[in-house]
Every structure is written in structure tokens, then in C-alpha cells.
Design a protein around this motif. Sequence first.
Motif, mmCIF file in Angstrom:
data_model
loop_
_atom_site.group_PDB
_atom_site.id
_atom_site.type_symbol
_atom_site.label_atom_id
_atom_site.label_comp_id
_atom_site.label_asym_id
_atom_site.label_seq_id
_atom_site.Cartn_x
_atom_site.Cartn_y
_atom_site.Cartn_z
ATOM 1 N N GLU A 90 0.798 -1.233 0.000
ATOM 2 C CA GLU A 90 0.000 0.000 0.000
ATOM 3 C C GLU A 90 0.836 1.292 0.000
ATOM 4 O O GLU A 90 0.309 2.346 -0.334
ATOM 5 N N ASN A 91 2.108 1.214 0.383
ATOM 6 C CA ASN A 91 2.938 2.428 0.348
ATOM 7 C C ASN A 91 3.940 2.419 -0.788
ATOM 8 O O ASN A 91 4.917 3.173 -0.775
ATOM 9 N N THR A 110 -5.181 -1.397 -9.467
ATOM 10 C CA THR A 110 -4.202 -1.736 -8.434
ATOM 11 C C THR A 110 -4.943 -2.215 -7.196
ATOM 12 O O THR A 110 -5.984 -1.670 -6.833
ATOM 13 N N ARG A 111 -4.423 -3.245 -6.569
ATOM 14 C CA ARG A 111 -5.012 -3.809 -5.349
ATOM 15 C C ARG A 111 -3.889 -3.853 -4.333
ATOM 16 O O ARG A 111 -2.801 -4.338 -4.633
ATOM 17 N N THR A 112 -4.139 -3.331 -3.129
ATOM 18 C CA THR A 112 -3.021 -3.161 -2.197
ATOM 19 C C THR A 112 -3.078 -4.107 -1.003
ATOM 20 O O THR A 112 -4.141 -4.564 -0.601
ATOM 21 N N THR A 116 4.349 -5.519 6.223
ATOM 22 C CA THR A 116 5.172 -5.382 7.431
ATOM 23 C C THR A 116 6.529 -4.912 6.942
ATOM 24 O O THR A 116 7.181 -5.624 6.177
ATOM 25 N N LYS A 117 6.925 -3.712 7.304
ATOM 26 C CA LYS A 117 8.197 -3.166 6.826
ATOM 27 C C LYS A 117 8.312 -3.246 5.295
ATOM 28 O O LYS A 117 9.384 -3.508 4.762
ATOM 29 N N GLY A 118 7.188 -3.071 4.630
ATOM 30 C CA GLY A 118 7.216 -3.000 3.165
ATOM 31 C C GLY A 118 7.081 -4.323 2.454
ATOM 32 O O GLY A 118 6.886 -4.362 1.252
ATOM 33 N N ASN A 149 11.033 1.593 0.004
ATOM 34 C CA ASN A 149 11.372 2.988 0.264
ATOM 35 C C ASN A 149 10.607 3.545 1.478
ATOM 36 O O ASN A 149 11.210 3.865 2.513
ATOM 37 N N MET A 150 9.299 3.631 1.374
ATOM 38 C CA MET A 150 8.523 4.313 2.411
ATOM 39 C C MET A 150 8.364 3.487 3.695
ATOM 40 O O MET A 150 7.826 3.977 4.681
#
Length: 354
Positions: A90-91, A110-112, A116-118, A149-150
Amino acid sequence: MVSSNPTAQPRVNLHSDTATRPTEGMRKAIYDAEVGDEQAGEDPTAIRLQEKVAELLGKEAAVFLPSGTMCNEISYRVWCDHGDEIILEENSHALHYEVGGPGALAGVMTRTIKGTKGWFTADQVEALIRPKSRHMPRQKLVSVENTANMAGGTIWPLDTLKDVAGAARKHGMRVHMDGARLPNAVVASGISFAEFAGPCDSAWIDLSKGLGCPIGGVLAGSKDFIEECWRFKHQFGGALRQSGIVAAAGLYALDHHVERLADDHAHARRLAEGIVDVDGIVVDPASVETNMVFFDIAGTGITAPEFSRRLMVEHEVKISAVQPTVLRAVTYLGIEDPDIEFAVAAIRQVAMEA
Ligand SMILES: *Cc1c(COP(=O)(O)O)cnc(C)c1O
């Protein structure tokens, strides 16, 4: 105080590792580059870079592209038809920072997944699997980001990645890796490029992040996949002419700028350690896996945008707010020990005076 010249460079710029500048050695490699018409298959330097990255990632072929964004967008376009669905965290960068490219250029849904930590798990992918139905979008691709990244520049656990790829394949989906910072993941984990790319049908590395090149990304996959990518490289306006001028920087970076990413990781860790005891700041040095430090300044009583503004105006240190109370500092080629000490002192002072 910061100069009134709005184009002035900050004294210490930890905004992003895109701030790297070509080194003297890289500029010399650029100067010396042999070139030809890339579109005609006649640029020897671009061809060498493509072969080198294909081999590094353990794939049959690779294509040099003007940006990492184009590596993602062309991959989505090749793997999916309009109306198909891709699953991603999601990020993820492709979702938030590519101007809606997946929708605009690949026409995908897009489906998110909340990771956990990316990273996310095979079970989370399984939970999103749709029944085969003519009413529903076709699920074509799982897209992962390594490092994420995020999420803090975090590294996918290799076994988790393999499990996710297994689940994707079981349901007829391909797997794509946004490896903008895959070199950071490789250096920090000791897991090779090819091991990380192995579970993925397509994977790419950015040249213009920690590797320090001015331009470019290289996307790798099967021969057939890369052949299709060439169609869209041309269609999206990314087919180049004497691209060896910039590909030379990529070759140079792969020879000289990969191992040194460990310095960036040490600098990030040092920054986190330097502010861990500050009243009002929450940061976990142990959570710094690569070249990013995320720190929460909620306890100082000011917002992250205000904290960022004071760092810049009062200390000429550029660190961006990424959430209402969270800032992200990024280290890279060109940031040295004194820069880190300067930034630590600046953060401590802004926090103290807030
Ligand atoms: C920077 C970045 C991209 C895009 O790369 P550009 O070369 O800037 O187009 C894609 N994904 C991630 C995770 C990134 O950080």
C-alpha cells in the motif's frame, strides 16, 4: 542563515539519494564512452551495460531505460492488458509517486496489501485471490519493492519473497521487482542480485539513486519479455540514440559504487544513534537496514513540516517530512562523516528549541 537565493543548495542535503552527483571518475568514463545509435542496436556501451545487468540479475536479457519509473511502467504494460489487476504494497512507489502511471500507461487496476516493513506474505496474496469469473478483473502481476522505500529502506526476507512468488505463480500471476535500491539490499544482506531477482519474472535496478549516475535504470527478464519492453520503450518515448554517454556512467557505477553503499548504511545508522536519546524524538537505530532513517518528532510538539522547515532555515539541513510527525533522512555517495555530525547537531538543536 540560508541564502535568499531560492536555488541555493542546502549545506547538508539528506532529502534523497537522487542528490548524488557524478564523480570525477564517472565523468571521465562518460567522456571516454564509445557510442552509436541505440535504436539501431549500434551503441556498444549501452549493449555492454545491458549484458552486464542481465548477467548480474541472472536473466537472459536487459534493456537500458531513461528512468526507474519507466522500468516499472513498461513492465506493467507488458505483463498486463487494460483492466487487469496488479497486487502491490500500500505504500509502494508505483502507487504513490509515479503520477498514476499504472492506470494511465498500463490501464491496470491496483489492489493493495498492508505490509510489514514494506514486505508481505504468501497468505496475504492468497487472501486477495479472486474466483475465476467473467465479471472480475484478471489478476496478472504481483509487484514488490526491494528495498521498500517508504517502509524505511527495508529488505525483503528472501524466503518470504520466494513464498510470495510461489503463491503468485500458483494463481497464474507474474512477479515484478522494483529494485530501485536493490544494490542497497544486496550490500546490506549479503544476498546476491541474482538470488533476489531469481523468484521474479522481471526486475530492475536504478542507476541514479545510490549508484550515483545522473540518469537511468536497467530492466531485466527473459528474452521475450525484454523484446516486448523494447516496443514500449519506443512507444513511451524512451528509445534513445547515443545513450552510451549515460550507460558508461552505469558501467562505471557497477564497478566502483556498489560495495561503497556500506558506507551509506553506516552513516544512516550513525545518524539514528546520534539522535536516539533526544527528548521528543523516537527512532530505532536497529531498524535502520540500509540508507534511510525515519524518525518521529511528535514529542517535540511541532509538526514534521515545521521541523523540516526549521532544519533548513536555521541550519541549511534538508530532511523532508514524509508523514505529519515523521521525517526521512537518506544517505548517499557524497555524504561524509562531518555531514552526518552536522545534521545530528542540527536535529538535536531544533528538537531542543521546539
Ligand atoms: C526513485 C524510485 C523509483 C523511480 O525511479 P526514477 O529513476 O526516479 O524514475 C521507483 N521505485 C522506487 C522504490 C524509487 O525509490
